[in-house]
Motif scaffolding. Structure first.
Motif, PDB file in Angstrom:
ATOM      1  N   ASN A 196      -6.260  -1.613  13.149  1.00 60.98           N
ATOM      2  CA  ASN A 196      -6.804  -1.971  14.451  1.00 60.98           C
ATOM      3  C   ASN A 196      -5.833  -2.961  15.107  1.00 60.98           C
ATOM      4  OD1 ASN A 196      -7.426  -4.652  13.633  1.00 60.98           O
ATOM      5  ND2 ASN A 196      -9.490  -4.069  13.016  1.00 60.98           N
ATOM      6  N   GLN A 197      -6.117  -3.352  16.312  1.00 57.48           N
ATOM      7  CA  GLN A 197      -5.188  -4.171  17.096  1.00 57.48           C
ATOM      8  C   GLN A 197      -4.819  -5.489  16.415  1.00 57.48           C
ATOM      9  OE1 GLN A 197      -6.410  -4.670  21.142  1.00 57.48           O
ATOM     10  NE2 GLN A 197      -4.950  -6.291  21.538  1.00 57.48           N
ATOM     11  N   ASN A 198      -5.744  -6.098  15.714  1.00 60.55           N
ATOM     12  CA  ASN A 198      -5.500  -7.388  15.071  1.00 60.55           C
ATOM     13  C   ASN A 198      -5.331  -7.270  13.559  1.00 60.55           C
ATOM     14  OD1 ASN A 198      -5.761  -8.898  17.511  1.00 60.55           O
ATOM     15  ND2 ASN A 198      -7.958  -8.537  17.389  1.00 60.55           N
ATOM     16  N   GLY A 199      -5.129  -6.062  13.052  1.00 59.24           N
ATOM     17  CA  GLY A 199      -5.031  -5.849  11.616  1.00 59.24           C
ATOM     18  C   GLY A 199      -3.770  -6.454  11.007  1.00 59.24           C
ATOM     19  N   ILE A 200      -3.834  -6.685   9.691  1.00 53.60           N
ATOM     20  CA  ILE A 200      -2.688  -7.231   8.978  1.00 53.60           C
ATOM     21  C   ILE A 200      -2.320  -6.319   7.810  1.00 53.60           C
ATOM     22  CG2 ILE A 200      -3.208  -9.623   9.601  1.00 53.60           C
ATOM     23  CD1 ILE A 200      -4.236  -9.957   6.688  1.00 53.60           C
ATOM     24  N   ILE A 201      -1.051  -6.357   7.440  1.00 53.12           N
ATOM     25  CA  ILE A 201      -0.541  -5.594   6.298  1.00 53.12           C
ATOM     26  C   ILE A 201       0.085  -6.589   5.329  1.00 53.12           C
ATOM     27  CG2 ILE A 201       1.052  -3.812   5.520  1.00 53.12           C
ATOM     28  CD1 ILE A 201       0.900  -2.679   8.422  1.00 53.12           C
ATOM     29  N   PHE A 202      -0.408  -6.585   4.087  1.00 46.61           N
ATOM     30  CA  PHE A 202       0.142  -7.445   3.046  1.00 46.61           C
ATOM     31  C   PHE A 202       0.747  -6.542   1.981  1.00 46.61           C
ATOM     32  CE2 PHE A 202      -0.137 -10.318  -0.666  1.00 46.61           C
ATOM     33  CZ  PHE A 202       0.622 -11.358  -0.152  1.00 46.61           C
ATOM     34  N   ASP A 203       2.035  -6.643   1.791  1.00 43.04           N
ATOM     35  CA  ASP A 203       2.799  -5.758   0.905  1.00 43.04           C
ATOM     36  C   ASP A 203       3.154  -6.499  -0.386  1.00 43.04           C
ATOM     37  OD1 ASP A 203       4.501  -3.905  -0.214  1.00 43.04           O
ATOM     38  OD2 ASP A 203       5.930  -3.900   1.444  1.00 43.04           O
ATOM     39  N   LEU A 204       2.381  -6.275  -1.433  1.00 42.43           N
ATOM     40  CA  LEU A 204       2.597  -6.953  -2.710  1.00 42.43           C
ATOM     41  C   LEU A 204       3.861  -6.489  -3.431  1.00 42.43           C
ATOM     42  CD1 LEU A 204      -1.027  -6.865  -4.149  1.00 42.43           C
ATOM     43  CD2 LEU A 204       0.206  -8.866  -3.335  1.00 42.43           C
ATOM     44  N   LYS A 205       4.331  -5.293  -3.143  1.00 41.26           N
ATOM     45  CA  LYS A 205       5.452  -4.708  -3.879  1.00 41.26           C
ATOM     46  C   LYS A 205       6.751  -4.635  -3.085  1.00 41.26           C
ATOM     47  CE  LYS A 205       3.050  -3.935  -7.534  1.00 41.26           C
ATOM     48  NZ  LYS A 205       3.350  -4.547  -8.804  1.00 41.26           N
ATOM     49  N   ALA A 206       6.767  -5.190  -1.877  1.00 45.06           N
ATOM     50  CA  ALA A 206       7.954  -5.141  -1.006  1.00 45.06           C
ATOM     51  C   ALA A 206       8.442  -3.712  -0.830  1.00 45.06           C
ATOM     52  CB  ALA A 206       9.049  -6.054  -1.536  1.00 45.06           C
ATOM     53  N   LEU A 207       7.511  -2.801  -0.667  1.00 48.55           N
ATOM     54  CA  LEU A 207       7.828  -1.391  -0.466  1.00 48.55           C
ATOM     55  C   LEU A 207       8.358  -1.139   0.941  1.00 48.55           C
ATOM     56  CD1 LEU A 207       7.710   1.487  -1.683  1.00 48.55           C
ATOM     57  CD2 LEU A 207       5.402   1.658  -0.746  1.00 48.55           C
ATOM     58  N   PHE A 208       7.830  -1.877   1.907  1.00 47.13           N
ATOM     59  CA  PHE A 208       8.196  -1.687   3.305  1.00 47.13           C
ATOM     60  C   PHE A 208       9.120  -2.802   3.779  1.00 47.13           C
ATOM     61  CE2 PHE A 208       4.160   0.440   2.690  1.00 47.13           C
ATOM     62  CZ  PHE A 208       4.420   1.688   3.245  1.00 47.13           C
ATOM     63  N   ASP A 209       9.906  -2.513   4.788  1.00 48.47           N
ATOM     64  CA  ASP A 209      10.772  -3.525   5.397  1.00 48.47           C
ATOM     65  C   ASP A 209       9.929  -4.707   5.835  1.00 48.47           C
ATOM     66  OD1 ASP A 209      12.136  -4.743   7.933  1.00 48.47           O
ATOM     67  OD2 ASP A 209      13.722  -3.680   6.858  1.00 48.47           O
ATOM     68  N   VAL A 261      -0.889  -3.299   0.227  1.00 49.03           N
ATOM     69  CA  VAL A 261      -0.021  -2.369  -0.491  1.00 49.03           C
ATOM     70  C   VAL A 261       0.174  -2.947  -1.891  1.00 49.03           C
ATOM     71  CG1 VAL A 261       2.212  -1.221  -0.530  1.00 49.03           C
ATOM     72  CG2 VAL A 261       1.117  -1.730   1.669  1.00 49.03           C
ATOM     73  N   ALA A 262      -0.461  -2.311  -2.890  1.00 51.89           N
ATOM     74  CA  ALA A 262      -0.468  -2.863  -4.241  1.00 51.89           C
ATOM     75  C   ALA A 262       0.343  -2.046  -5.236  1.00 51.89           C
ATOM     76  CB  ALA A 262      -1.901  -2.999  -4.734  1.00 51.89           C
ATOM     77  N   VAL A 263       0.840  -0.890  -4.816  1.00 50.02           N
ATOM     78  CA  VAL A 263       1.682  -0.049  -5.663  1.00 50.02           C
ATOM     79  C   VAL A 263       2.889   0.400  -4.851  1.00 50.02           C
ATOM     80  CG1 VAL A 263      -0.199   0.748  -7.157  1.00 50.02           C
ATOM     81  CG2 VAL A 263       0.365   2.032  -5.100  1.00 50.02           C
ATOM     82  N   ALA A 264       3.980   0.710  -5.534  1.00 44.66           N
ATOM     83  CA  ALA A 264       5.214   1.066  -4.829  1.00 44.66           C
ATOM     84  C   ALA A 264       5.603   2.527  -5.062  1.00 44.66           C
ATOM     85  CB  ALA A 264       6.348   0.147  -5.286  1.00 44.66           C
ATOM     86  N   HIS A 265       4.639   3.413  -4.991  1.00 43.60           N
ATOM     87  CA  HIS A 265       4.927   4.828  -5.185  1.00 43.60           C
ATOM     88  C   HIS A 265       5.754   5.372  -4.017  1.00 43.60           C
ATOM     89  CE1 HIS A 265       2.280   4.750  -8.543  1.00 43.60           C
ATOM     90  NE2 HIS A 265       1.159   4.702  -7.843  1.00 43.60           N
ATOM     91  N   ASP A 266       6.730   6.197  -4.324  1.00 43.80           N
ATOM     92  CA  ASP A 266       7.572   6.801  -3.294  1.00 43.80           C
ATOM     93  C   ASP A 266       6.739   7.540  -2.252  1.00 43.80           C
ATOM     94  OD1 ASP A 266       9.955   5.872  -4.327  1.00 43.80           O
ATOM     95  OD2 ASP A 266      10.326   7.676  -5.517  1.00 43.80           O
ATOM     96  N   LYS A 267       5.621   8.085  -2.665  1.00 46.67           N
ATOM     97  CA  LYS A 267       4.749   8.847  -1.764  1.00 46.67           C
ATOM     98  C   LYS A 267       4.325   8.028  -0.542  1.00 46.67           C
ATOM     99  CE  LYS A 267       0.636  11.680  -1.762  1.00 46.67           C
ATOM    100  NZ  LYS A 267      -0.254  12.468  -2.564  1.00 46.67           N
ATOM    101  N   PHE A 268       4.266   6.705  -0.684  1.00 47.02           N
ATOM    102  CA  PHE A 268       3.801   5.846   0.399  1.00 47.02           C
ATOM    103  C   PHE A 268       4.909   5.365   1.325  1.00 47.02           C
ATOM    104  CE2 PHE A 268       0.474   4.676  -2.923  1.00 47.02           C
ATOM    105  CZ  PHE A 268      -0.432   5.599  -2.439  1.00 47.02           C
ATOM    106  N   LYS A 269       6.160   5.494   0.931  1.00 45.62           N
ATOM    107  CA  LYS A 269       7.285   4.923   1.688  1.00 45.62           C
ATOM    108  C   LYS A 269       7.368   5.404   3.136  1.00 45.62           C
ATOM    109  CE  LYS A 269      10.476   3.818  -2.013  1.00 45.62           C
ATOM    110  NZ  LYS A 269      11.776   4.122  -2.613  1.00 45.62           N
ATOM    111  N   ASP A 270       7.000   6.632   3.380  1.00 48.73           N
ATOM    112  CA  ASP A 270       7.137   7.199   4.722  1.00 48.73           C
ATOM    113  C   ASP A 270       5.879   7.058   5.577  1.00 48.73           C
ATOM    114  OD1 ASP A 270       9.778   7.987   4.268  1.00 48.73           O
ATOM    115  OD2 ASP A 270       9.124   9.860   3.328  1.00 48.73           O
ATOM    116  N   LEU A 271       4.865   6.373   5.067  1.00 51.14           N
ATOM    117  CA  LEU A 271       3.642   6.187   5.849  1.00 51.14           C
ATOM    118  C   LEU A 271       3.884   5.268   7.037  1.00 51.14           C
ATOM    119  CD1 LEU A 271       0.851   5.634   3.172  1.00 51.14           C
ATOM    120  CD2 LEU A 271       1.127   7.597   4.679  1.00 51.14           C
ATOM    121  N   ASP A 272       3.302   5.611   8.158  1.00 52.12           N
ATOM    122  CA  ASP A 272       3.288   4.741   9.326  1.00 52.12           C
ATOM    123  C   ASP A 272       1.992   3.946   9.261  1.00 52.12           C
ATOM    124  OD1 ASP A 272       3.207   3.486  11.769  1.00 52.12           O
ATOM    125  OD2 ASP A 272       3.167   5.338  12.948  1.00 52.12           O
ATOM    126  N   LEU A 273       2.036   2.790   8.611  1.00 52.94           N
ATOM    127  CA  LEU A 273       0.822   2.001   8.403  1.00 52.94           C
ATOM    128  C   LEU A 273       0.171   1.566   9.701  1.00 52.94           C
ATOM    129  CD1 LEU A 273       1.898  -0.201   5.367  1.00 52.94           C
ATOM    130  CD2 LEU A 273       0.627   1.952   5.365  1.00 52.94           C
TER     131      LEU A 273
END
Length: 69
Positions: A48-61, A31-43
């Motif tokens: 996949n089962q072992n996937g990772i999420i790296f949030d550069l903008k602290a958009l998500f909890d 996650v490299a941008v903090a657009h409001d459009k992305f806030k409600d996405l269920d990432l």
């Protein structure tokens, strides 16, 4: 990113951007941008089962991502 100029990115970086987020089984999401459009996405539905999420903008909890700045 719905706000980026796709032709400009192609010309400067030779990268073809996908026109929309596709539900699939990504191994990682950056996650490299903090657009409001992305806030409600269920990432999780894109990962996949072992996937990772790296949030550069602290958009998500912080409990919803694996790492963030």
């Amino acid at each position: 990113d719905p706000y980026v100029d796709k032709d400009d990115i192609k010309r400067k970086s030779n990268i073809d951007l996908i026109p929309e987020i596709v539900e699939t089984d990504y191994s990682a999401i950056l996650v490299a941008v903090a657009h409001d459009k992305f806030k409600d996405l269920d990432l999780g539905k894109f990962m996949n089962q072992n996937g990772i999420i790296f949030d550069l903008k602290a958009l998500f909890d912080k409990d919803l991502v694996d790492a963030r700045l």
